[in-house]
Design a protein around this motif. Sequence first.
Motif, PDB file in Angstrom:
ATOM      1  N   PHE A  17      48.631  33.352  33.820  1.00  0.00           N
ATOM      2  CA  PHE A  17      47.856  33.553  32.593  1.00  0.00           C
ATOM      3  C   PHE A  17      46.778  34.595  32.836  1.00  0.00           C
ATOM      4  O   PHE A  17      45.958  34.462  33.733  1.00  0.00           O
ATOM      5  N   ASN A  18      46.822  35.643  32.017  1.00  0.00           N
ATOM      6  CA  ASN A  18      45.832  36.719  32.048  1.00  0.00           C
ATOM      7  C   ASN A  18      44.750  36.353  31.037  1.00  0.00           C
ATOM      8  O   ASN A  18      45.010  36.246  29.846  1.00  0.00           O
ATOM      9  N   ASP A  19      43.542  36.160  31.515  1.00  0.00           N
ATOM     10  CA  ASP A  19      42.413  35.829  30.641  1.00  0.00           C
ATOM     11  C   ASP A  19      41.442  36.999  30.636  1.00  0.00           C
ATOM     12  O   ASP A  19      40.625  37.149  31.539  1.00  0.00           O
ATOM     13  N   CYS A  20      41.582  37.845  29.645  1.00  0.00           N
ATOM     14  CA  CYS A  20      40.709  39.014  29.477  1.00  0.00           C
ATOM     15  C   CYS A  20      40.737  39.918  30.711  1.00  0.00           C
ATOM     16  O   CYS A  20      39.697  40.398  31.171  1.00  0.00           O
ATOM     17  N   ILE A  41      42.874  36.936  36.416  1.00  0.00           N
ATOM     18  CA  ILE A  41      43.796  35.824  36.643  1.00  0.00           C
ATOM     19  C   ILE A  41      43.084  34.521  36.301  1.00  0.00           C
ATOM     20  O   ILE A  41      41.995  34.254  36.796  1.00  0.00           O
ATOM     21  N   ASP A  42      43.715  33.729  35.457  1.00  0.00           N
ATOM     22  CA  ASP A  42      43.146  32.429  35.120  1.00  0.00           C
ATOM     23  C   ASP A  42      43.865  31.322  35.895  1.00  0.00           C
ATOM     24  O   ASP A  42      43.237  30.580  36.638  1.00  0.00           O
ATOM     25  N   GLN A  45      42.844  36.557  45.856  1.00  0.00           N
ATOM     26  CA  GLN A  45      42.920  36.580  44.396  1.00  0.00           C
ATOM     27  C   GLN A  45      42.644  37.982  43.861  1.00  0.00           C
ATOM     28  O   GLN A  45      43.313  38.456  42.940  1.00  0.00           O
ATOM     29  N   ALA A  46      41.670  38.661  44.471  1.00  0.00           N
ATOM     30  CA  ALA A  46      41.316  40.020  44.045  1.00  0.00           C
ATOM     31  C   ALA A  46      42.478  40.990  44.297  1.00  0.00           C
ATOM     32  O   ALA A  46      42.788  41.829  43.447  1.00  0.00           O
TER      33      ALA A  46
END
Length: 112
Positions: free
Chosen positions: A61-64, A67-68, A102-103
Amino acid sequence: MTTDELKISTIPLLTMNDVSQVLRNIILEHLAMKKACAQSWDEIFAALFHIEVKGWHLVIFNDCGEIDYCDECISPDGPRWSFERVGCDGLDPILLLRIQEQAVLEQLLQHL
């Protein structure tokens, strides 16, 4: 139990740790990802983003633009992990990655 429910319940499941290791392998081994949807990471903005890596299918899920959570992961031979099955109680494979990992994953997704 219906036949469809029986089929679903007999599919082997991946664990959160399994999925986290797949993500880590993508990051560390620089495995070639390809998007499995029409839009790029930046175009989606706030929705599910589908990728494929060596037969694995992952949905993040891409949140703005960030990564969400990981929504789903299906291995090439069938076992799967799904956020839907575990619920919204913080059990997300992305949380097992270090901040730096994550980055890097987010950068890789932005370049698809």
